[in-house]
Design a protein around this motif. Sequence first.
Motif, PDB file in Angstrom:
ATOM      1  N   THR A   6       0.854  -1.191   0.000  1.00 50.63           N
ATOM      2  CA  THR A   6       0.000   0.000   0.000  1.00 50.63           C
ATOM      3  C   THR A   6       0.885   1.234   0.000  1.00 50.63           C
ATOM      4  OG1 THR A   6      -0.109   0.002   2.405  1.00 50.63           O
ATOM      5  CG2 THR A   6      -1.884  -1.123   1.217  1.00 50.63           C
ATOM      6  N   LYS A   7       0.425   2.246  -0.701  1.00 53.45           N
ATOM      7  CA  LYS A   7       1.191   3.479  -0.858  1.00 53.45           C
ATOM      8  C   LYS A   7       0.812   4.444   0.251  1.00 53.45           C
ATOM      9  CE  LYS A   7       2.767   6.284  -4.615  1.00 53.45           C
ATOM     10  NZ  LYS A   7       2.647   6.559  -6.012  1.00 53.45           N
ATOM     11  N   LYS A   8       1.819   5.025   0.899  1.00 52.72           N
ATOM     12  CA  LYS A   8       1.558   6.012   1.933  1.00 52.72           C
ATOM     13  C   LYS A   8       1.167   7.321   1.281  1.00 52.72           C
ATOM     14  CE  LYS A   8       4.780   3.951   5.152  1.00 52.72           C
ATOM     15  NZ  LYS A   8       5.970   4.159   5.964  1.00 52.72           N
ATOM     16  N   THR A   9       0.200   8.013   1.861  1.00 50.67           N
ATOM     17  CA  THR A   9      -0.290   9.248   1.251  1.00 50.67           C
ATOM     18  C   THR A   9      -0.151  10.439   2.197  1.00 50.67           C
ATOM     19  OG1 THR A   9      -2.537   8.736   1.983  1.00 50.67           O
ATOM     20  CG2 THR A   9      -1.919   8.071  -0.261  1.00 50.67           C
ATOM     21  N   GLY A  10       0.829  10.405   3.065  1.00 52.36           N
ATOM     22  CA  GLY A  10       1.052  11.541   3.956  1.00 52.36           C
ATOM     23  C   GLY A  10       1.538  12.753   3.168  1.00 52.36           C
ATOM     24  N   ILE A  11       1.433  13.912   3.767  1.00 57.80           N
ATOM     25  CA  ILE A  11       1.808  15.157   3.093  1.00 57.80           C
ATOM     26  C   ILE A  11       3.303  15.174   2.753  1.00 57.80           C
ATOM     27  CG2 ILE A  11       2.198  16.447   5.221  1.00 57.80           C
ATOM     28  CD1 ILE A  11       0.506  17.925   2.189  1.00 57.80           C
ATOM     29  N   ILE A  12       4.125  14.600   3.621  1.00 57.81           N
ATOM     30  CA  ILE A  12       5.564  14.555   3.353  1.00 57.81           C
ATOM     31  C   ILE A  12       5.847  13.639   2.164  1.00 57.81           C
ATOM     32  CG2 ILE A  12       7.820  13.911   4.305  1.00 57.81           C
ATOM     33  CD1 ILE A  12       6.658  16.421   5.553  1.00 57.81           C
ATOM     34  N   ASN A  13       5.192  12.497   2.105  1.00 58.57           N
ATOM     35  CA  ASN A  13       5.403  11.561   1.002  1.00 58.57           C
ATOM     36  C   ASN A  13       4.937  12.152  -0.326  1.00 58.57           C
ATOM     37  OD1 ASN A  13       6.593   9.522   2.509  1.00 58.57           O
ATOM     38  ND2 ASN A  13       4.615   8.665   3.086  1.00 58.57           N
ATOM     39  N   ILE A  14       3.837  12.874  -0.310  1.00 57.84           N
ATOM     40  CA  ILE A  14       3.355  13.519  -1.535  1.00 57.84           C
ATOM     41  C   ILE A  14       4.372  14.573  -1.990  1.00 57.84           C
ATOM     42  CG2 ILE A  14       1.571  15.042  -2.465  1.00 57.84           C
ATOM     43  CD1 ILE A  14      -0.417  13.536  -0.650  1.00 57.84           C
ATOM     44  N   PHE A  15       4.892  15.352  -1.040  1.00 58.98           N
ATOM     45  CA  PHE A  15       5.901  16.372  -1.355  1.00 58.98           C
ATOM     46  C   PHE A  15       7.146  15.718  -1.957  1.00 58.98           C
ATOM     47  CE2 PHE A  15       9.625  18.858   0.056  1.00 58.98           C
ATOM     48  CZ  PHE A  15       9.384  20.025  -0.660  1.00 58.98           C
ATOM     49  N   ILE A  16       7.606  14.631  -1.355  1.00 66.34           N
ATOM     50  CA  ILE A  16       8.791  13.937  -1.861  1.00 66.34           C
ATOM     51  C   ILE A  16       8.544  13.375  -3.255  1.00 66.34           C
ATOM     52  CG2 ILE A  16      10.258  11.905  -1.485  1.00 66.34           C
ATOM     53  CD1 ILE A  16      10.086  12.542   1.515  1.00 66.34           C
ATOM     54  N   GLU A  17       7.370  12.844  -3.505  1.00 67.75           N
ATOM     55  CA  GLU A  17       7.038  12.315  -4.837  1.00 67.75           C
ATOM     56  C   GLU A  17       7.025  13.421  -5.885  1.00 67.75           C
ATOM     57  OE1 GLU A  17       3.415  10.115  -4.546  1.00 67.75           O
ATOM     58  OE2 GLU A  17       4.301   8.586  -3.236  1.00 67.75           O
ATOM     59  N   ILE A  18       6.523  14.593  -5.522  1.00 69.62           N
ATOM     60  CA  ILE A  18       6.510  15.723  -6.462  1.00 69.62           C
ATOM     61  C   ILE A  18       7.944  16.150  -6.783  1.00 69.62           C
ATOM     62  CG2 ILE A  18       5.919  18.170  -6.698  1.00 69.62           C
ATOM     63  CD1 ILE A  18       3.356  17.530  -5.095  1.00 69.62           C
ATOM     64  N   ILE A  19       8.781  16.263  -5.755  1.00 65.79           N
ATOM     65  CA  ILE A  19      10.186  16.640  -5.967  1.00 65.79           C
ATOM     66  C   ILE A  19      10.887  15.596  -6.826  1.00 65.79           C
ATOM     67  CG2 ILE A  19      12.412  17.004  -4.813  1.00 65.79           C
ATOM     68  CD1 ILE A  19      10.455  19.318  -4.490  1.00 65.79           C
ATOM     69  N   GLU A  20      10.611  14.319  -6.571  1.00 66.33           N
ATOM     70  CA  GLU A  20      11.242  13.260  -7.351  1.00 66.33           C
ATOM     71  C   GLU A  20      10.808  13.304  -8.812  1.00 66.33           C
ATOM     72  OE1 GLU A  20      11.709   8.403  -7.381  1.00 66.33           O
ATOM     73  OE2 GLU A  20      10.248   9.341  -6.048  1.00 66.33           O
ATOM     74  N   SER A  21       9.526  13.537  -9.056  1.00 67.58           N
ATOM     75  CA  SER A  21       9.059  13.583 -10.445  1.00 67.58           C
ATOM     76  C   SER A  21       9.643  14.793 -11.187  1.00 67.58           C
ATOM     77  CB  SER A  21       7.532  13.602 -10.497  1.00 67.58           C
ATOM     78  OG  SER A  21       7.031  14.805  -9.961  1.00 67.58           O
ATOM     79  N   LEU A  22       9.781  15.925 -10.491  1.00 65.59           N
ATOM     80  CA  LEU A  22      10.405  17.096 -11.123  1.00 65.59           C
ATOM     81  C   LEU A  22      11.886  16.847 -11.370  1.00 65.59           C
ATOM     82  CD1 LEU A  22       8.726  20.015  -9.144  1.00 65.59           C
ATOM     83  CD2 LEU A  22       8.281  19.315 -11.495  1.00 65.59           C
ATOM     84  N   GLY A  23      12.569  16.216 -10.420  1.00 64.30           N
ATOM     85  CA  GLY A  23      13.982  15.921 -10.579  1.00 64.30           C
ATOM     86  C   GLY A  23      14.242  14.953 -11.716  1.00 64.30           C
ATOM     87  N   ASN A  24      13.334  14.015 -11.936  1.00 63.24           N
ATOM     88  CA  ASN A  24      13.504  13.051 -13.024  1.00 63.24           C
ATOM     89  C   ASN A  24      13.346  13.702 -14.393  1.00 63.24           C
ATOM     90  OD1 ASN A  24      13.997  10.961 -11.271  1.00 63.24           O
ATOM     91  ND2 ASN A  24      11.885  10.270 -11.217  1.00 63.24           N
ATOM     92  N   LYS A  25      12.687  14.853 -14.455  1.00 65.42           N
ATOM     93  CA  LYS A  25      12.499  15.543 -15.730  1.00 65.42           C
ATOM     94  C   LYS A  25      13.701  16.411 -16.114  1.00 65.42           C
ATOM     95  CE  LYS A  25       7.520  15.590 -15.295  1.00 65.42           C
ATOM     96  NZ  LYS A  25       6.306  16.377 -15.139  1.00 65.42           N
ATOM     97  N   LEU A  26      14.608  16.641 -15.160  1.00 69.49           N
ATOM     98  CA  LEU A  26      15.789  17.449 -15.450  1.00 69.49           C
ATOM     99  C   LEU A  26      16.758  16.677 -16.333  1.00 69.49           C
ATOM    100  CD1 LEU A  26      16.588  18.988 -11.957  1.00 69.49           C
ATOM    101  CD2 LEU A  26      15.789  20.204 -13.973  1.00 69.49           C
ATOM    102  N   PRO A  27      17.530  17.391 -17.164  1.00 71.41           N
ATOM    103  CA  PRO A  27      18.549  16.713 -17.966  1.00 71.41           C
ATOM    104  C   PRO A  27      19.723  16.253 -17.090  1.00 71.41           C
ATOM    105  CG  PRO A  27      18.539  19.058 -18.434  1.00 71.41           C
ATOM    106  CD  PRO A  27      17.413  18.803 -17.495  1.00 71.41           C
ATOM    107  N   HIS A  28      20.642  15.545 -17.692  1.00 72.74           N
ATOM    108  CA  HIS A  28      21.837  15.058 -17.005  1.00 72.74           C
ATOM    109  C   HIS A  28      22.613  16.244 -16.429  1.00 72.74           C
ATOM    110  CE1 HIS A  28      25.821  13.235 -16.546  1.00 72.74           C
ATOM    111  NE2 HIS A  28      25.161  12.086 -16.451  1.00 72.74           N
ATOM    112  N   PRO A  29      23.248  16.089 -15.258  1.00 71.45           N
ATOM    113  CA  PRO A  29      23.990  17.204 -14.646  1.00 71.45           C
ATOM    114  C   PRO A  29      25.051  17.824 -15.561  1.00 71.45           C
ATOM    115  CG  PRO A  29      23.718  15.460 -13.057  1.00 71.45           C
ATOM    116  CD  PRO A  29      23.184  14.932 -14.361  1.00 71.45           C
TER     117      PRO A  29
END
Length: 91
Positions: A6-29
Motif C-alpha cells: 500500500t502506498k503512503k499518502t502523507g503530506i511529506i510523502n506527496i511532497f517527496i514524490e513531487i520533488i522526485e518527479s520534477l527531478g527526473n524531468k531534469l537533464p543530465h547534470p
Amino acid sequence: MANSTTKKTGIINIFIEIIESLGNKLPHPFWLFVFLCVITLVASSIFSYFDVSVEYMSAQATGAAMTTVKVENLLSYPEMRNFLSNLVKTY
C-alpha cells in the motif's frame, strides 16, 4: 496484517514524490552545467554591452569605501585568453 504494497499518502510523502518527479524531468547534470555556462556567457555579453555595473560598500584597512564593479564580456579575447591560460589553476 497490513499489506506492505500500500502506498503512503502523507503530506511529506506527496511532497517527496513531487520533488522526485520534477527531478527526473531534469537533464543530465553535465548538460545542466553546459546550459548554465552558455547562459552565463550570453548574459555577460548582454550586460557588458549595456555597461551594467554594481556599487557596493567594501571593507578596507583604512575603512569602508564604495567599490564599483563593471560587467566584463566573458566572450571577449582578453577574457577568454585569461580563462584558458588559468584553466588548470581554476579547476
